[in-house]
Design a protein around this motif. Structure first.
Motif, mmCIF file in Angstrom:
data_model
loop_
_atom_site.group_PDB
_atom_site.id
_atom_site.type_symbol
_atom_site.label_atom_id
_atom_site.label_comp_id
_atom_site.label_asym_id
_atom_site.label_seq_id
_atom_site.Cartn_x
_atom_site.Cartn_y
_atom_site.Cartn_z
ATOM 1 N N VAL A 30 0.834 -1.201 0.000
ATOM 2 C CA VAL A 30 0.000 0.000 0.000
ATOM 3 C C VAL A 30 0.871 1.254 0.000
ATOM 4 C CG1 VAL A 30 -1.860 1.246 1.157
ATOM 5 C CG2 VAL A 30 -1.843 -1.252 1.180
ATOM 6 N N MET A 31 1.996 1.203 0.715
ATOM 7 C CA MET A 31 2.915 2.347 0.667
ATOM 8 C C MET A 31 3.381 2.598 -0.769
ATOM 9 S SD MET A 31 6.388 3.003 0.315
ATOM 10 C CE MET A 31 7.157 4.608 0.363
ATOM 11 N N LEU A 32 3.659 1.527 -1.510
ATOM 12 C CA LEU A 32 4.113 1.659 -2.892
ATOM 13 C C LEU A 32 3.089 2.383 -3.756
ATOM 14 C CD1 LEU A 32 6.208 0.842 -5.125
ATOM 15 C CD2 LEU A 32 4.851 -1.245 -5.427
ATOM 16 N N MET A 33 1.822 2.305 -3.394
ATOM 17 C CA MET A 33 0.776 2.914 -4.204
ATOM 18 C C MET A 33 0.895 4.435 -4.277
ATOM 19 S SD MET A 33 -2.461 0.576 -3.044
ATOM 20 C CE MET A 33 -3.659 1.467 -4.042
ATOM 21 N N THR A 34 1.453 5.069 -3.253
ATOM 22 C CA THR A 34 1.568 6.527 -3.299
ATOM 23 C C THR A 34 2.606 6.977 -4.320
ATOM 24 O OG1 THR A 34 0.748 6.791 -1.037
ATOM 25 C CG2 THR A 34 2.045 8.600 -1.950
ATOM 26 N N PRO A 35 3.854 6.454 -4.331
ATOM 27 C CA PRO A 35 4.744 6.809 -5.442
ATOM 28 C C PRO A 35 4.232 6.309 -6.791
ATOM 29 C CG PRO A 35 5.782 5.193 -3.975
ATOM 30 C CD PRO A 35 4.557 5.690 -3.285
ATOM 31 N N PHE A 116 -0.582 -0.365 8.743
ATOM 32 C CA PHE A 116 -1.385 -0.674 7.556
ATOM 33 C C PHE A 116 -2.376 0.452 7.290
ATOM 34 C CE2 PHE A 116 -5.147 -2.876 5.659
ATOM 35 C CZ PHE A 116 -4.559 -3.248 4.456
ATOM 36 N N GLN A 117 -3.073 0.891 8.316
ATOM 37 C CA GLN A 117 -4.037 1.975 8.150
ATOM 38 C C GLN A 117 -3.356 3.302 7.832
ATOM 39 O OE1 GLN A 117 -7.257 2.367 7.961
ATOM 40 N NE2 GLN A 117 -7.710 0.188 8.095
ATOM 41 N N LEU A 118 -2.145 3.497 8.320
ATOM 42 C CA LEU A 118 -1.390 4.704 7.987
ATOM 43 C C LEU A 118 -1.234 4.849 6.484
ATOM 44 C CD1 LEU A 118 0.646 7.050 8.293
ATOM 45 C CD2 LEU A 118 2.409 5.324 8.778
ATOM 46 N N MET A 119 -0.948 3.748 5.796
ATOM 47 C CA MET A 119 -0.722 3.824 4.353
ATOM 48 C C MET A 119 -1.992 4.224 3.605
ATOM 49 S SD MET A 119 2.368 3.391 4.520
ATOM 50 C CE MET A 119 3.650 2.613 5.505
ATOM 51 N N PHE A 120 -3.156 3.845 4.123
ATOM 52 C CA PHE A 120 -4.423 4.308 3.546
ATOM 53 C C PHE A 120 -4.552 5.815 3.729
ATOM 54 C CE2 PHE A 120 -5.203 -0.077 3.505
ATOM 55 C CZ PHE A 120 -6.413 -0.375 2.898
ATOM 56 N N ALA A 121 -4.215 6.277 4.939
ATOM 57 C CA ALA A 121 -4.329 7.701 5.238
ATOM 58 C C ALA A 121 -3.378 8.524 4.381
ATOM 59 C CB ALA A 121 -4.049 7.938 6.723
ATOM 60 N N LEU A 221 1.976 -0.320 -11.338
ATOM 61 C CA LEU A 221 2.384 -0.369 -9.939
ATOM 62 C C LEU A 221 1.196 -0.189 -8.998
ATOM 63 C CD1 LEU A 221 5.729 1.655 -10.099
ATOM 64 C CD2 LEU A 221 5.456 -0.807 -9.744
ATOM 65 N N LEU A 222 0.241 0.631 -9.396
ATOM 66 C CA LEU A 222 -0.979 0.751 -8.606
ATOM 67 C C LEU A 222 -1.722 -0.585 -8.555
ATOM 68 C CD1 LEU A 222 -2.400 4.219 -9.744
ATOM 69 C CD2 LEU A 222 -1.793 3.571 -7.404
ATOM 70 N N TRP A 223 -1.846 -1.228 -9.693
ATOM 71 C CA TRP A 223 -2.522 -2.534 -9.763
ATOM 72 C C TRP A 223 -1.825 -3.526 -8.841
ATOM 73 C CZ3 TRP A 223 -4.538 -4.367 -15.179
ATOM 74 C CH2 TRP A 223 -5.317 -5.515 -15.041
ATOM 75 N N PHE A 224 -0.512 -3.549 -8.893
ATOM 76 C CA PHE A 224 0.269 -4.450 -8.046
ATOM 77 C C PHE A 224 0.054 -4.127 -6.556
ATOM 78 C CE2 PHE A 224 4.455 -5.210 -5.916
ATOM 79 C CZ PHE A 224 4.431 -6.590 -5.957
ATOM 80 N N GLY A 225 0.177 -2.863 -6.197
ATOM 81 C CA GLY A 225 0.010 -2.478 -4.800
ATOM 82 C C GLY A 225 -1.392 -2.688 -4.280
ATOM 83 N N TRP A 226 -2.371 -2.620 -5.182
ATOM 84 C CA TRP A 226 -3.776 -2.735 -4.780
ATOM 85 C C TRP A 226 -4.110 -4.110 -4.201
ATOM 86 C CZ3 TRP A 226 -5.941 1.910 -7.127
ATOM 87 C CH2 TRP A 226 -7.160 2.296 -6.562
ATOM 88 N N PHE A 227 -3.335 -5.129 -4.530
ATOM 89 C CA PHE A 227 -3.576 -6.429 -3.917
ATOM 90 C C PHE A 227 -3.344 -6.367 -2.412
ATOM 91 C CE2 PHE A 227 -2.555 -7.897 -8.329
ATOM 92 C CZ PHE A 227 -3.795 -8.467 -8.597
ATOM 93 N N GLY A 228 -2.340 -5.609 -1.993
ATOM 94 C CA GLY A 228 -2.149 -5.396 -0.567
ATOM 95 C C GLY A 228 -3.248 -4.540 0.029
ATOM 96 N N PHE A 229 -3.650 -3.530 -0.699
ATOM 97 C CA PHE A 229 -4.715 -2.625 -0.286
ATOM 98 C C PHE A 229 -6.014 -3.386 -0.021
ATOM 99 C CE2 PHE A 229 -7.943 0.637 -1.269
ATOM 100 C CZ PHE A 229 -7.412 1.788 -0.677
ATOM 101 N N ASN A 230 -6.377 -4.260 -0.941
ATOM 102 C CA ASN A 230 -7.651 -4.979 -0.843
ATOM 103 C C ASN A 230 -7.561 -6.265 -0.035
ATOM 104 O OD1 ASN A 230 -9.013 -3.028 -2.254
ATOM 105 N ND2 ASN A 230 -9.319 -4.236 -4.107
ATOM 106 N N ALA A 231 -6.678 -7.168 -0.438
ATOM 107 C CA ALA A 231 -6.604 -8.464 0.250
ATOM 108 C C ALA A 231 -6.176 -8.295 1.700
ATOM 109 C CB ALA A 231 -5.646 -9.395 -0.488
ATOM 110 N N GLY A 232 -5.338 -7.308 1.974
ATOM 111 C CA GLY A 232 -4.885 -7.098 3.334
ATOM 112 C C GLY A 232 -5.946 -6.551 4.261
ATOM 113 N N SER A 233 -7.006 -6.010 3.714
ATOM 114 C CA SER A 233 -8.003 -5.344 4.545
ATOM 115 C C SER A 233 -8.839 -6.296 5.393
ATOM 116 C CB SER A 233 -8.931 -4.486 3.669
ATOM 117 O OG SER A 233 -8.237 -3.368 3.179
#
Length: 450
Positions: A30-35, A116-121, A221-233
């Motif tokens: 999820v951190m990777l999603m910001t860059p 984990f929630q920090l990266m969403f914020a 890279l967003l697509w890749f990071g989104w697996f952490g964003f979604n599956a990790g939730s």
């Protein structure tokens, strides 16, 4: 995302090394999603705004991280106060949390849940920046982020995911952020651009992306990071729900990309790379709230609907006259609304909860709850974000000067340019002798040092 509170009770779940490791990996994704977002947005703007677009995302990593540690986690996930906001003194500065203290109902430490929630914020305000390309002072943007996450994001995150949060208690399903992240950011973007106005040359000058390869890299890279964003939730995968969400994320994204391209071909006659990238992001947005409630076939439907409707929505800015530079409203606001509402149609009742949608015999009840969640977040974020933008505009001033906007915001705000074209000819230019004003300089025969 299951709400919870911390506990040290004797019957609390045991810490799972596997789930803890999994969640740390998801946090990094999820951190990777910001860059990744920075690259996605950076490629979509003109050359003269590339660095500013990158910086508007990157600075969120610094500002929001500090605020989250100081008080953000406490406001979002502390003990509930009136179903509106949270607060726990132990969470202030993350100073009163035990190293092995678990998040209630999960098998991971509170520290892992917090990061984990920090990266969403961090990601959510960065999403807003795409609507404001080319025209916002960097200092004003930094102040806006500080105010916005404090007054908008932290409370909304509590409503949706916090223990006792109003929307969580109502039964609104938002697996990973359709309301708290995407509708929140999209509505905020609309509120801000209504305050600061259009770019100079909007609807007159060409404002095409300067680097579509950069856009595609960011989207991938967003697509890749989104697996952490979604599956990790789901905070682990002991019951298989996270695995379903992983599959649905891939399925919906592929469907949305194809649907967007199909619409684009019929409407404009071409399959574009920008359309492929935008369609993929639209699918990722739409499946975010719904992926834990629908089947893979339902994910195809969610993605296809989002791909077409978001493609249609991006053109509204030209009809209605609001300058959403990089389609944050058309993709994130509209996509978040679509995904949230389609839960009320496609929820199977057999994955994350027993709530069923209209197409699975559940009646209109869940759809009504989803609509309440959508409207509450949209209205609050839109109005408060516009008020915050107005406040910043009246104090620091939100926009750069007109001359600076035309010349290029990168040089003005960052004293840099994204690309150095000085050596584009392949060698050093010959030195010239002095000439009278207005006359060409004569070349010199002197040797030029490399």
């Amino acid at each position: 995302m299951p709400p919870g509170i911390t506990t040290l009770a004797a019957d609390a779940p045991a810490l799972s090394a596997a789930n803890t490791g999994f969640m740390l990996i998801c946090s990094a994704l999820v951190m990777l999603m910001t860059p990744a977002l920075a690259f996605f947005y950076g490629g979509m703007v003109r050359v003269k705004s590339t660095l500013n677009m990158l910086m508007m995302s990157f600075v969120s990593l610094g500002i929001v991280t500090i605020l989250w540690v100081l008080y953000g986690f406490s406001l979002a996930f502390g003990t509930d106060a009136g179903s509106v906001i949270g607060w726990s003194q132990d969470y202030v500065g993350l100073s009163g949390i035990g190293v092995t203290q678990l998040w209630d109902g999960a098998t991971i430490p509170v520290y892992v849940f917090a990061v984990f929630q920090l990266m969403f914020a961090v990601l959510t305000p960065a999403l807003i920046s795409g609507a404001l390309a080319d025209r916002v002072k960097f200092t004003a943007w930094a102040l806006f982020i500080t105010l916005w996450v404090t007054v908008v994001y932290f409370p909304v995150a509590h409503w949706v995911w916090g223990p006792g949060g109003r929307l969580a208690e109502l039964g609104v399903i938002d697996f990973a952020g359709g309301t708290a992240v995407h509708i929140n950011a999209g509505a905020a973007a609309l509120g801000v651009i209504l305050v600061i106005g259009r770019r100079i040359g909007f609807k007159k000058d060409p404002m095409r992306p300067h680097s579509l390869p950069l856009v595609m890299l960011g989207a991938a890279l967003l697509w890749f990071g989104w697996f952490g964003f979604n599956a990790g939730s789901w905070l682990g995968n002991d019951d298989g729900v996270g695995a379903v969400m992983f599959v649905n994320t891939q399925v919906a994204t592929g469907a949305a990309m194809l649907a967007w391209l199909g619409y684009e071909k019929l409407r404009h006659g071409s399959f574009t790379t920008l359309g492929a990238a935008s369609g993929a992001v639209a699918g990722l947005v739409a499946i975010t709230p719904a992926g834990g409630a629908v089947s893979p076939l339902g994910a195809i439907a969610v993605g296809a609907v989002a791909g077409v409707l978001c493609a249609m929505a991006v053109g509204l800015k030209y009809r209605l006259g609001y300058d959403d530079s990089l389609d944050v409203v058309g993709v994130h606001l509209v996509g978040g609304i679509i995904g949230s509402l389609l839960v009320g149609f496609f929820a199977t009742g057999g994955v994350q909860s027993d709530a069923k949608g209209l197409f699975y015999g559940g009646g209109p009840d869940q759809l009504g709850k989803q609509a309440v969640g959508v409207l509450a977040v949209l209205a609050y974020s839109l109005l408060v974000s516009a008020a915050l933008a107005l406040l910043v505009d009246k104090t620091l001033g939100m926009r750069v000067d007109e001359d600076d906007e035309v010349a290029g915001i990168d040089q003005v705000e960052h004293a840099e340019t994204a690309y150095d074209f000085s050596g584009a000819g392949g060698g050093a230019a010959p030195r010239t002798t002095a000439s009278a004003p207005g006359t060409p300089a004569a070349p010199t025969n002197k040797k030029v040092d490399a």
